[in-house]
Design an enzyme around this catalytic site. Structure first.
Site, PDB file in Angstrom:
ATOM      1  N   ARG A 148      46.928  42.184  46.126  1.00  0.00           N
ATOM      2  CA  ARG A 148      47.260  40.862  45.569  1.00  0.00           C
ATOM      3  C   ARG A 148      48.479  40.944  44.652  1.00  0.00           C
ATOM      4  NH1 ARG A 148      42.809  37.477  42.388  1.00  0.00           N
ATOM      5  NH2 ARG A 148      42.679  39.397  41.188  1.00  0.00           N
ATOM      6  N   ARG A 179      29.425  32.662  34.497  1.00  0.00           N
ATOM      7  CA  ARG A 179      29.621  34.064  34.831  1.00  0.00           C
ATOM      8  C   ARG A 179      28.406  34.908  34.464  1.00  0.00           C
ATOM      9  NH1 ARG A 179      35.013  34.793  36.554  1.00  0.00           N
ATOM     10  NH2 ARG A 179      35.548  36.952  36.378  1.00  0.00           N
ATOM     11  N   LYS A 189      37.793  33.252  45.819  1.00  0.00           N
ATOM     12  CA  LYS A 189      37.369  32.011  45.145  1.00  0.00           C
ATOM     13  C   LYS A 189      38.580  31.130  44.805  1.00  0.00           C
ATOM     14  CE  LYS A 189      35.382  34.226  41.719  1.00  0.00           C
ATOM     15  NZ  LYS A 189      35.744  35.597  42.151  1.00  0.00           N
ATOM     16  N   ARG A 208      48.482  41.728  39.018  1.00  0.00           N
ATOM     17  CA  ARG A 208      47.723  41.343  37.823  1.00  0.00           C
ATOM     18  C   ARG A 208      47.292  42.608  37.092  1.00  0.00           C
ATOM     19  NH1 ARG A 208      43.158  36.770  39.047  1.00  0.00           N
ATOM     20  NH2 ARG A 208      41.810  38.241  37.957  1.00  0.00           N
ATOM     21  N   ARG A 236      35.191  45.608  37.000  1.00  0.00           N
ATOM     22  CA  ARG A 236      34.889  44.191  37.245  1.00  0.00           C
ATOM     23  C   ARG A 236      33.757  44.056  38.257  1.00  0.00           C
ATOM     24  NH1 ARG A 236      40.544  42.419  39.132  1.00  0.00           N
ATOM     25  NH2 ARG A 236      39.613  40.388  39.525  1.00  0.00           N
TER      26      ARG A 236
HETATM   27  P1  AP5 Z   1      41.649  35.365  45.266  1.00  0.00           P
HETATM   28  O1  AP5 Z   1      41.489  34.020  45.876  1.00  0.00           O
HETATM   29  O2  AP5 Z   1      42.691  35.545  44.222  1.00  0.00           O
HETATM   30  O3  AP5 Z   1      40.219  35.946  44.788  1.00  0.00           O
HETATM   31  P2  AP5 Z   1      39.275  35.525  43.600  1.00  0.00           P
HETATM   32  O4  AP5 Z   1      37.884  35.567  44.101  1.00  0.00           O
HETATM   33  O5  AP5 Z   1      39.750  34.252  42.955  1.00  0.00           O
HETATM   34  O6  AP5 Z   1      39.534  36.788  42.671  1.00  0.00           O
HETATM   35  P3  AP5 Z   1      39.724  36.915  41.110  1.00  0.00           P
HETATM   36  O7  AP5 Z   1      40.155  38.342  40.903  1.00  0.00           O
HETATM   37  O8  AP5 Z   1      40.659  35.871  40.568  1.00  0.00           O
HETATM   38  O9  AP5 Z   1      38.299  36.676  40.611  1.00  0.00           O
HETATM   39  P4  AP5 Z   1      37.690  37.124  39.298  1.00  0.00           P
HETATM   40  O10 AP5 Z   1      36.438  36.355  39.303  1.00  0.00           O
HETATM   41  O11 AP5 Z   1      37.567  38.583  39.109  1.00  0.00           O
HETATM   42  O12 AP5 Z   1      38.826  36.730  38.237  1.00  0.00           O
HETATM   43  P5  AP5 Z   1      38.982  35.528  37.202  1.00  0.00           P
HETATM   44  O13 AP5 Z   1      40.380  35.129  37.260  1.00  0.00           O
HETATM   45  O14 AP5 Z   1      37.911  34.524  37.354  1.00  0.00           O
HETATM   46  O15 AP5 Z   1      41.935  36.391  46.474  1.00  0.00           O
HETATM   47  C1  AP5 Z   1      42.188  37.759  46.216  1.00  0.00           C
HETATM   48  C2  AP5 Z   1      43.288  38.254  47.185  1.00  0.00           C
HETATM   49  O16 AP5 Z   1      42.772  38.187  48.533  1.00  0.00           O
HETATM   50  C3  AP5 Z   1      44.566  37.396  47.174  1.00  0.00           C
HETATM   51  O17 AP5 Z   1      45.689  38.217  47.359  1.00  0.00           O
HETATM   52  C4  AP5 Z   1      44.393  36.454  48.388  1.00  0.00           C
HETATM   53  O18 AP5 Z   1      45.640  36.072  48.942  1.00  0.00           O
HETATM   54  C5  AP5 Z   1      43.588  37.342  49.329  1.00  0.00           C
HETATM   55  N1  AP5 Z   1      42.675  36.586  50.192  1.00  0.00           N
HETATM   56  C6  AP5 Z   1      41.923  35.498  49.851  1.00  0.00           C
HETATM   57  N2  AP5 Z   1      41.166  35.113  50.902  1.00  0.00           N
HETATM   58  C7  AP5 Z   1      41.445  35.974  51.918  1.00  0.00           C
HETATM   59  C8  AP5 Z   1      40.980  36.103  53.268  1.00  0.00           C
HETATM   60  N3  AP5 Z   1      40.066  35.258  53.782  1.00  0.00           N
HETATM   61  N4  AP5 Z   1      41.458  37.133  54.009  1.00  0.00           N
HETATM   62  C9  AP5 Z   1      42.382  37.997  53.507  1.00  0.00           C
HETATM   63  N5  AP5 Z   1      42.869  37.927  52.235  1.00  0.00           N
HETATM   64  C10 AP5 Z   1      42.399  36.929  51.456  1.00  0.00           C
HETATM   65  O19 AP5 Z   1      38.669  36.298  35.819  1.00  0.00           O
HETATM   66  C11 AP5 Z   1      39.547  37.258  35.297  1.00  0.00           C
HETATM   67  C12 AP5 Z   1      38.994  37.731  33.954  1.00  0.00           C
HETATM   68  O20 AP5 Z   1      38.937  36.624  33.032  1.00  0.00           O
HETATM   69  C13 AP5 Z   1      37.566  38.283  33.986  1.00  0.00           C
HETATM   70  O21 AP5 Z   1      37.520  39.635  34.331  1.00  0.00           O
HETATM   71  C14 AP5 Z   1      37.116  38.018  32.545  1.00  0.00           C
HETATM   72  O22 AP5 Z   1      37.651  38.976  31.662  1.00  0.00           O
HETATM   73  C15 AP5 Z   1      37.761  36.666  32.221  1.00  0.00           C
HETATM   74  N6  AP5 Z   1      36.899  35.520  32.554  1.00  0.00           N
HETATM   75  C16 AP5 Z   1      37.164  34.539  33.453  1.00  0.00           C
HETATM   76  N7  AP5 Z   1      36.155  33.637  33.484  1.00  0.00           N
HETATM   77  C17 AP5 Z   1      35.233  34.067  32.584  1.00  0.00           C
HETATM   78  C18 AP5 Z   1      33.965  33.573  32.185  1.00  0.00           C
HETATM   79  N8  AP5 Z   1      33.438  32.460  32.724  1.00  0.00           N
HETATM   80  N9  AP5 Z   1      33.273  34.290  31.255  1.00  0.00           N
HETATM   81  C19 AP5 Z   1      33.796  35.402  30.689  1.00  0.00           C
HETATM   82  N10 AP5 Z   1      34.983  35.927  31.039  1.00  0.00           N
HETATM   83  C20 AP5 Z   1      35.708  35.257  31.985  1.00  0.00           C
END
Ligand code: AP5
Length: 213
Positions: A127, A88, A13, A161, A172
């Site tokens: 990552r 979420r 994402k 991370r 997660r």
């Molecule tokens: P990446 O693009 O980083 O993936 P992502 O989907 O953004 O993953 P996240 O781990 O950031 O998502 P998340 O939803 O768990 O975390 P968030 O930060 O929102 O890609 C991942 C890896 O794959 C990278 O190394 C990239 O280079 C690689 N890659 C990408 N595309 C690729 C491809 N096509 N092929 C190969 N490799 C590829 O949330 C973190 C925490 O914050 C949550 O757990 C929660 O505690 C809190 N939080 C955030 N938002 C909320 C909310 N709305 N409500 C409550 N808690 C929240």
């Protein structure tokens, strides 16, 4: 355009949001990035959020909704936005609708990126992020020296991370299944969802998303 990006942790994402928001000229709003920034600053919000994040749990809705209410009224969001990691759960989605209604806005599309669990675990384990600016990297082809490298954008150190340890990744994924995945049905019933295959390289996925819009 007013867009939401859905998908499990590690679906890509954040990676896609950077590219799509740049192409469409709209801000990329990531609640995860906003929270990590608050944690890095050591703010009271960051201190409240940190424990939940380290366990892979959702941060309480009140905190998140306050962040969104403040962010969405900033000038740049008036022409559109790309939400990454928000909403979420169903409560956040319903409250988001109310916030948008009150601003006379509505969502155009919800992009749902689909990737298998095995691929997710591989991506998250590989990552690395820049300690300084948050730029995302991946350990490619057994590049075991990545942690000795520096960020190409700001020269910062690359690190894992804290929520990318396997036990937290699995938690997660459970939270995603129970709380976030139901949003696919919620937004499908509103006719907003576009499902996009998130397998393949980053450029292929970006092309699929842009074509589907
Ligand atoms: P990446 O693009 O980083 O993936 P992502 O989907 O953004 O993953 P996240 O781990 O950031 O998502 P998340 O939803 O768990 O975390 P968030 O930060 O929102 O890609 C991942 C890896 O794959 C990278 O190394 C990239 O280079 C690689 N890659 C990408 N595309 C690729 C491809 N096509 N092929 C190969 N490799 C590829 O949330 C973190 C925490 O914050 C949550 O757990 C929660 O505690 C809190 N939080 C955030 N938002 C909320 C909310 N709305 N409500 C409550 N808690 C929240």
């Amino acid at each position: 355009m007013k867009l939401v990006l859905l998908g499990p942790p590690g679906a890509g994402k954040g990676t896609q949001a950077c590219k799509i928001s740049e192409r469409l000229g709209i801000p990329h709003i990531s609640t995860g990035d906003i929270l990590r920034n608050e944690v890095a600053k050591g703010s009271s919000l960051g201190k409240k959020a940190l424990g939940y994040m380290n366990e892979g749990k959702l941060v309480p809705d009140e905190i998140i909704l306050e962040i969104i209410k403040n962010r969405i009224v900033e000038t740049d969001a008036s022409r559109g936005f790309l939400m990454d990691g928000f909403p979420r759960n169903l409560k956040q989605a319903r409250m988001f609708s109310e916030i948008l209604n009150s601003l006379d806005m509505k969502l155009d599309r919800v992009i749902n990126i689909e990737v298998s669990q095995d691929e997710i675990i591989k991506r998250l384990s590989n990552r690395r992020v820049c300690e300084g600016c948050g730029k995302v990297y991946k350990v490619d082809g057994g590049d075991l020296n990545i942690e000795e490298k520096r960020c190409e954008r700001c020269g910062g150190k690359l690190k894992k991370r804290s929520d990318d340890e396997i036990n937290v990744i699995l938690n997660r994924l459970k939270v995603y299944e129970n709380e976030t995945k139901p949003l696919v049905d919620y937004y499908t019933s509103e006719g907003l969802v576009i499902n996009v295959d998130g397998n393949g390289n980053e450029e292929e996925v970006t092309k699929r998303i842009l074509e589907s819009l």
